[in-house]
Design a protein around this motif. Structure first.
Motif, PDB file in Angstrom:
ATOM      1  N   THR A  33      16.422 -41.211  -3.277  1.00 53.35           N
ATOM      2  CA  THR A  33      15.371 -42.165  -2.933  1.00 53.35           C
ATOM      3  C   THR A  33      14.622 -41.708  -1.688  1.00 53.35           C
ATOM      4  O   THR A  33      15.069 -40.821  -0.966  1.00 53.35           O
ATOM      5  CB  THR A  33      15.970 -43.574  -2.693  1.00 53.35           C
ATOM      6  OG1 THR A  33      15.166 -44.270  -1.750  1.00 53.35           O
ATOM      7  CG2 THR A  33      17.377 -43.482  -2.136  1.00 53.35           C
ATOM      8  N   THR A  34      13.477 -42.328  -1.465  1.00 46.89           N
ATOM      9  CA  THR A  34      12.691 -42.003  -0.272  1.00 46.89           C
ATOM     10  C   THR A  34      13.328 -42.572   0.987  1.00 46.89           C
ATOM     11  O   THR A  34      12.971 -42.186   2.078  1.00 46.89           O
ATOM     12  CB  THR A  34      11.292 -42.616  -0.396  1.00 46.89           C
ATOM     13  OG1 THR A  34      11.437 -44.021  -0.567  1.00 46.89           O
ATOM     14  CG2 THR A  34      10.548 -42.069  -1.590  1.00 46.89           C
ATOM     15  N   ARG A  35      14.239 -43.517   0.814  1.00 48.73           N
ATOM     16  CA  ARG A  35      14.834 -44.254   1.941  1.00 48.73           C
ATOM     17  C   ARG A  35      13.757 -44.709   2.917  1.00 48.73           C
ATOM     18  O   ARG A  35      13.815 -44.478   4.121  1.00 48.73           O
ATOM     19  CB  ARG A  35      15.871 -43.388   2.663  1.00 48.73           C
ATOM     20  CG  ARG A  35      17.149 -43.214   1.897  1.00 48.73           C
ATOM     21  CD  ARG A  35      18.414 -43.504   2.686  1.00 48.73           C
ATOM     22  NE  ARG A  35      18.339 -43.320   4.114  1.00 48.73           N
ATOM     23  CZ  ARG A  35      18.526 -42.163   4.723  1.00 48.73           C
ATOM     24  NH1 ARG A  35      18.781 -41.086   4.053  1.00 48.73           N
ATOM     25  NH2 ARG A  35      18.452 -42.095   6.041  1.00 48.73           N
ATOM     26  N   SER A  36      12.783 -45.376   2.376  1.00 48.18           N
ATOM     27  CA  SER A  36      11.633 -45.803   3.172  1.00 48.18           C
ATOM     28  C   SER A  36      12.039 -46.773   4.279  1.00 48.18           C
ATOM     29  O   SER A  36      12.918 -47.602   4.092  1.00 48.18           O
ATOM     30  CB  SER A  36      10.625 -46.490   2.264  1.00 48.18           C
ATOM     31  OG  SER A  36       9.712 -47.220   3.030  1.00 48.18           O
ATOM     32  N   GLU A  38       9.525 -48.532   5.679  1.00 47.00           N
ATOM     33  CA  GLU A  38       8.269 -49.268   5.835  1.00 47.00           C
ATOM     34  C   GLU A  38       8.502 -50.754   6.045  1.00 47.00           C
ATOM     35  O   GLU A  38       7.684 -51.431   6.666  1.00 47.00           O
ATOM     36  CB  GLU A  38       7.391 -49.053   4.596  1.00 47.00           C
ATOM     37  CG  GLU A  38       5.961 -49.492   4.803  1.00 47.00           C
ATOM     38  CD  GLU A  38       5.050 -49.063   3.677  1.00 47.00           C
ATOM     39  OE1 GLU A  38       5.541 -48.798   2.577  1.00 47.00           O
ATOM     40  OE2 GLU A  38       3.837 -48.985   3.919  1.00 47.00           O
ATOM     41  N   LEU A  39       9.632 -51.250   5.514  1.00 43.88           N
ATOM     42  CA  LEU A  39       9.939 -52.661   5.687  1.00 43.88           C
ATOM     43  C   LEU A  39      10.065 -53.023   7.162  1.00 43.88           C
ATOM     44  O   LEU A  39       9.763 -54.131   7.569  1.00 43.88           O
ATOM     45  CB  LEU A  39      11.250 -52.966   4.946  1.00 43.88           C
ATOM     46  CG  LEU A  39      11.634 -54.421   4.761  1.00 43.88           C
ATOM     47  CD1 LEU A  39      10.701 -55.097   3.791  1.00 43.88           C
ATOM     48  CD2 LEU A  39      13.064 -54.521   4.258  1.00 43.88           C
ATOM     49  N   TYR A  40      10.525 -52.057   7.975  1.00 44.51           N
ATOM     50  CA  TYR A  40      10.730 -52.330   9.402  1.00 44.51           C
ATOM     51  C   TYR A  40       9.431 -52.210  10.190  1.00 44.51           C
ATOM     52  O   TYR A  40       9.186 -52.928  11.133  1.00 44.51           O
ATOM     53  CB  TYR A  40      11.714 -51.332  10.011  1.00 44.51           C
ATOM     54  CG  TYR A  40      13.046 -51.217   9.331  1.00 44.51           C
ATOM     55  CD1 TYR A  40      13.757 -52.344   8.954  1.00 44.51           C
ATOM     56  CD2 TYR A  40      13.609 -49.971   9.099  1.00 44.51           C
ATOM     57  CE1 TYR A  40      14.993 -52.219   8.359  1.00 44.51           C
ATOM     58  CE2 TYR A  40      14.843 -49.851   8.501  1.00 44.51           C
ATOM     59  CZ  TYR A  40      15.535 -50.978   8.131  1.00 44.51           C
ATOM     60  OH  TYR A  40      16.746 -50.852   7.547  1.00 44.51           O
ATOM     61  N   LYS A  42       5.236 -50.805   9.681  1.00 47.38           N
ATOM     62  CA  LYS A  42       4.281 -50.173   8.782  1.00 47.38           C
ATOM     63  C   LYS A  42       2.958 -49.810   9.436  1.00 47.38           C
ATOM     64  O   LYS A  42       2.136 -49.160   8.818  1.00 47.38           O
ATOM     65  CB  LYS A  42       4.046 -51.053   7.553  1.00 47.38           C
ATOM     66  CG  LYS A  42       3.292 -52.336   7.795  1.00 47.38           C
ATOM     67  CD  LYS A  42       3.029 -53.030   6.460  1.00 47.38           C
ATOM     68  CE  LYS A  42       2.252 -54.307   6.667  1.00 47.38           C
ATOM     69  NZ  LYS A  42       2.064 -55.049   5.411  1.00 47.38           N
ATOM     70  N   LEU A  45       3.280 -46.095  10.373  1.00 44.51           N
ATOM     71  CA  LEU A  45       3.541 -45.357   9.130  1.00 44.51           C
ATOM     72  C   LEU A  45       2.274 -45.209   8.305  1.00 44.51           C
ATOM     73  O   LEU A  45       2.063 -44.197   7.643  1.00 44.51           O
ATOM     74  CB  LEU A  45       4.601 -46.097   8.309  1.00 44.51           C
ATOM     75  CG  LEU A  45       5.138 -45.319   7.109  1.00 44.51           C
ATOM     76  CD1 LEU A  45       6.212 -44.360   7.541  1.00 44.51           C
ATOM     77  CD2 LEU A  45       5.680 -46.244   6.042  1.00 44.51           C
ATOM     78  N   ARG A  46       1.431 -46.218   8.377  1.00 45.26           N
ATOM     79  CA  ARG A  46       0.183 -46.229   7.610  1.00 45.26           C
ATOM     80  C   ARG A  46      -0.661 -44.986   7.917  1.00 45.26           C
ATOM     81  O   ARG A  46      -1.294 -44.426   7.041  1.00 45.26           O
ATOM     82  CB  ARG A  46      -0.588 -47.500   7.965  1.00 45.26           C
ATOM     83  CG  ARG A  46      -1.959 -47.578   7.373  1.00 45.26           C
ATOM     84  CD  ARG A  46      -1.869 -48.124   5.968  1.00 45.26           C
ATOM     85  NE  ARG A  46      -3.144 -48.052   5.284  1.00 45.26           N
ATOM     86  CZ  ARG A  46      -3.408 -47.182   4.321  1.00 45.26           C
ATOM     87  NH1 ARG A  46      -2.514 -46.304   3.954  1.00 45.26           N
ATOM     88  NH2 ARG A  46      -4.571 -47.193   3.710  1.00 45.26           N
ATOM     89  N   SER A  49       2.302 -41.316   7.812  1.00 49.03           N
ATOM     90  CA  SER A  49       2.888 -40.812   6.572  1.00 49.03           C
ATOM     91  C   SER A  49       1.867 -40.097   5.679  1.00 49.03           C
ATOM     92  O   SER A  49       2.116 -38.967   5.249  1.00 49.03           O
ATOM     93  CB  SER A  49       3.560 -41.964   5.827  1.00 49.03           C
ATOM     94  OG  SER A  49       4.083 -41.517   4.613  1.00 49.03           O
ATOM     95  N   PRO A  50       0.705 -40.682   5.391  1.00 44.97           N
ATOM     96  CA  PRO A  50      -0.264 -39.930   4.586  1.00 44.97           C
ATOM     97  C   PRO A  50      -0.725 -38.651   5.279  1.00 44.97           C
ATOM     98  O   PRO A  50      -0.898 -37.612   4.622  1.00 44.97           O
ATOM     99  CB  PRO A  50      -1.428 -40.914   4.421  1.00 44.97           C
ATOM    100  CG  PRO A  50      -0.849 -42.247   4.646  1.00 44.97           C
ATOM    101  CD  PRO A  50       0.244 -42.049   5.654  1.00 44.97           C
ATOM    102  N   PRO A 115      14.722 -50.669  14.686  1.00 45.40           N
ATOM    103  CA  PRO A 115      15.377 -50.667  13.369  1.00 45.40           C
ATOM    104  C   PRO A 115      15.255 -49.321  12.663  1.00 45.40           C
ATOM    105  O   PRO A 115      16.185 -48.879  11.993  1.00 45.40           O
ATOM    106  CB  PRO A 115      14.612 -51.742  12.595  1.00 45.40           C
ATOM    107  CG  PRO A 115      13.966 -52.595  13.614  1.00 45.40           C
ATOM    108  CD  PRO A 115      13.702 -51.726  14.791  1.00 45.40           C
TER     109      PRO A 115
END
Lengths: 242, 553
Positions: A33-36, A38-40, A42, A45-46, A49-50, A115
């Protein structure tokens, strides 16, 4: 020494990559999995990450163009070495800089966001060191060896060596002559390749290339042969059969 | 027509007392693990209220569910395939943990290890996400019972759609509870959004599940689901969702939330639907027509044509029988008192709700009127526009007419049954006024008020559905010889040796012999052995009954 680094190591790395991926696919699809995080967090990351991922995609495309395509081929279509060099230098620098900047932001985010930091494993840290190291060295090679110190035509040394490894006639002498920075970059890249399937990088192989071609709605039968299920055992067979 | 069967649920909101027992037992059963601390497969919301996660219904923000593109075809609101692929490296439409709530625990240990002191030791809250001391500011039911007042309830997206002016008024008027689980939609948007294709709908019972080995943690499903009933497990990096307790329903038990429901307000049963019609129904242009469109997808289990088609499409006989007895079918299709939650999301949800009449009754009682008088109730349903409009915002994309019709039926039933209970003559006009008969009233009353466990939960087991197939898993029917050419009916060392003859072989030969032989009693040879299953009552075949005495042969 040359034999060890430029003949043995690449094969070990390839074996690890292939074997590890097969092992992971067979025994650890749940962990694939990506083990994202993003829940913590974003907001960072926005951007990061891209930036990192698209940069990296172009870096990989550049490696393919540089290592897999022989110099004769580009010359056959009348692209002189100087033109190729200019393109690779500019595009490579931009893509490399984007990937490095993205990664730097990601690592910063990982360190400062509580987190996200506590969800970081030792495996992740090692991977970040290797990945960051290879990226920085790669960018350094592009900018310093190819740019500042004048053009270096890696397509006469690294490229043929890379192809020869796959043609099963590795030639360590080709690599013995290359600049030191290049050597470090290649070595780090090989180590990263070897560890690739054992880190979270494995999610790259889960790229959903089939998504654009599948229907939106998916039905599966309960008794179907999903990856996690198996055929029902017949009544008289021992239940322990796997 | 392609007939498929689905287990679905109806909840009678009049009976929900907001006790959260369903949520707690569900959490104990399914999400009491690391990574799912914030996850409630079942949660109970006070409406009006923001819900969980906060304001999940506001699709202008979260972009869940489907929309129609310029050609009138379905498209996930958050973007089609190309856009999703390009945006895979980050998902700005993913709710963060703050939109749900930051789960916490307390350092209970200080209560027992604190030294003797003047002050009472307290257990401070600690975040389960960061492990740091935290300040508890929100939770899955923070605005329970309108807690927080108009400021919080006023941010309910459904309220905001109705109008700002009426807000206070209607908050005085009513409040009710809305328990929510995954809708197990016919047209799930989570599934459409999954890049890995790991989310699937089970062909046998319509339950929507996440293949944990196939999920790669792209998080697109969380965005796709307009009900926000897919959750990201932040430890395993996989999506998780309500499973409709499939290990339980497969063996005929109701889900944990239903089993433990104190108000007994949940009904589980089979619905038959036409899989070929789903997409067309979801593409209905008018939001308000989606409720009717979905009713059009359901099939009548009594219709001989449907039954024949269902048999052709492999729906087991036990499931057809369950579909005919299904309380869910009765409430949705026969009495038409259950409504879907937010049909305008176009996912064709399969957990439906009977809207609550109690706010109307309460309002009447509070103003000194008789809350069970049909005339009063009918008048109040028309007069209390705000509750009806709010319920319409939840259940019928804003069309008040179906909601009012349901409430009128419930009101008529109350009034009709009061007459009956008080010994007055039943007033058929009351039933006729809402297009029902007195018999319908009685039946609906029984289902809504009295229905016992086996009437509320009509769940066919998977095992019974597969029993016929399992019986023949040993061999296909009509074989005298197995795949190695050996006689199936006799082992190498005579009759009782070797593998047992499959039931179908034995009964096939037995029946053939019985039907073609002239002899009355046992045919004598071993092949024709008669057992209790294939005995047709003629004579007393040997070995079927124990001998009575010495002379009995």
């Amino acid at each position: 020494m040359n034999l060890l680094l430029w003949v043995a190591l690449p094969y070990v790395a390839i074996a690890c990559l292939v074997g590890g991926t097969v092992w992971r696919y067979r025994y650890d699809r749940f962990g694939w999995t990506t083990r994202s995080s993003e829940l913590y967090e974003k907001r960072l990351l926005r951007i990061a990450s891209p930036l990192f991922h698209f940069g990296l995609i172009f870096v990989i495309l550049g490696h393919i163009a540089g290592l897999v395509v022989p110099e004769d081929w580009t010359e056959a279509v009348h692209v002189p070495e100087s033109a190729y060099h200019a393109v690779s230098l500019v595009a490579g620098s931009i893509a490399g800089a984007a990937a490095v900047a993205g990664l730097a932001l990601l690592v910063y985010r990982r360190r400062t966001s509580g987190p996200v930091f506590s969800a970081t494993t030792r495996n992740d840290k090692l991977m970040y060191v290797l990945l960051g190291g290879s990226l920085l060295l790669g960018l350094g090679v592009t900018v310093i060896e190819n740019g500042i110190r004048g053009p270096y035509d890696y397509r006469e040394t690294v490229g043929p060596w890379f192809r020869d490894v796959f043609l099963l006639r590795p030639d360590p002498d080709l690599m013995a002559r290359i600049p030191l920075l290049y050597k470090f970059h290649v070595l780090l890249g090989l180590v990263l390749t070897a560890l690739f399937p054992f880190t979270r990088l494995i999610h790259a192989f889960a790229a959903p290339w089939r998504y654009p071609f599948r229907p939106y709605i998916v039905y599966r039968s309960r008794g179907g042969r999903g990856p996690a299920t198996r055929d029902p055992a017949r009544g008289w067979e021992p239940v322990t059969r796997r | 027509m392609r007939v498929m069967a689905q287990l679905s649920m109806v909840m009678n909101l009049d009976k929900c007392i907001g006790c959260h027992t369903c949520s707690v037992t569900c959490k104990q059963a399914w999400t009491n693990r690391a990574g799912t601390e914030y996850v409630w497969f079942n949660n109970v919301e006070t409406r009006p209220g923001q819900g969980y996660p906060r304001r999940y219904e506001d699709q202008d923000t979260w972009q869940g569910g489907w929309t129609l593109d310029r050609k009138g075809r379905l498209k996930p609101r958050s973007g089609g395939r190309a856009r999703r692929m390009l945006g895979i490296f980050s998902n700005p439409l993913l709710p963060t943990i703050a939109d749900y709530y930051e789960p916490w625990t307390y350092d209970y240990e200080t209560l027992t290890t604190a030294p003797l002191q003047d002050d009472v030791p307290v257990a401070r809250p600690y975040s389960l996400i960061s492990g740091e001391p935290t300040k508890v500011e929100w939770s899955a039911n923070w605005d329970d019972d309108l807690g927080g007042g108009p400021d919080i309830a006023g941010r309910d997206p459904v309220v905001q759609k109705i109008s700002d002016a009426i807000r206070l008024d209607y908050e005085r008027a009513f409040m009710f509870y809305l328990p929510r689980i995954c809708e197990h939609c016919l047209n799930p948007a989570c599934m459409a959004a999954c890049p890995s294709g790991a989310i699937y709908k089970r062909a046998e019972d319509g339950i929507v599940l996440v293949d944990q080995d196939g999920c790669r943690g792209w998080r697109m499903c969380v965005t796709g689901c307009p009900y926000k009933k897919i959750y990201f497990n932040h430890r395993t990096g996989k999506a998780e969702k309500c499973t409709f307790c499939y290990p339980r329903v497969e063996v005929g038990l109701p889900t944990v939330c239903s089993e433990t429901c104190v108000g007994r307000l949940r009904y589980i049963g089979v619905l038959l639907y036409d899989a070929d019609k789903v997409t067309a129904a979801a593409e209905t242009e008018d939001d308000k027509a989606l409720y009717e469109a979905q009713l059009g997808v359901f099939l009548d289990p009594e219709d001989p044509e449907v039954i024949a088609a269902a048999r052709r499409d492999g729906v087991p006989e036990t499931w057809l029988e369950a579909a005919r007895r299904s309380p869910v079918h009765a409430l949705i299709n026969r009495y038409r008192v259950a409504l879907p939650l937010h049909p305008e999301f176009r996912t064709m949800p399969m957990v439906w709700y009977i809207p609550p009449l109690s706010p109307v009754v309460d309002a009447l009682r509070d103003t000194g009127h008789d809350g069970e008088d049909a005339g009063n109730l009918f008048g109040a349903i028309e007069a209390l526009r705000i509750p009806v409009r709010y319920l319409a915002g939840l259940f019928t994309a804003g069309d008040p007419e179906p909601v009012a019709a349901v409430l009128r039926k419930l009101a008529a039933m109350r009034s009709y049954m009061r007459d009956t209970n008080l010994g007055d003559p039943a007033d058929e006009a009351k039933a006729a006024a809402v297009g029902m008969s007195g018999r319908d009233m009685q039946d609906m009353y029984r289902l809504l008020a009295l229905a016992k466990y086996d009437e509320r939960y009509v769940i066919p087991t998977q095992a019974a559905a597969e029993a016929a197939a399992l019986e023949e898993s040993a061999c296909p029917v009509d074989y005298d010889y197995d795949e190695h050419g050996r006689d199936r009916t006799s082992g190498p060392f005579g009759e009782a040796s070797g593998r047992p003859a499959p039931a179908s072989v034995e009964s096939f030969h037995a029946l053939k012999d019985r039907q073609t032989t002239g002899a009355l009693v046992s045919p004598g040879d071993r092949k024709g052995r008669v057992n209790l299953l294939n005995w047709d009552g003629k004579g007393r075949p040997g070995g079927l009954f124990p001998r009575r005495g010495k002379g009995d042969e």
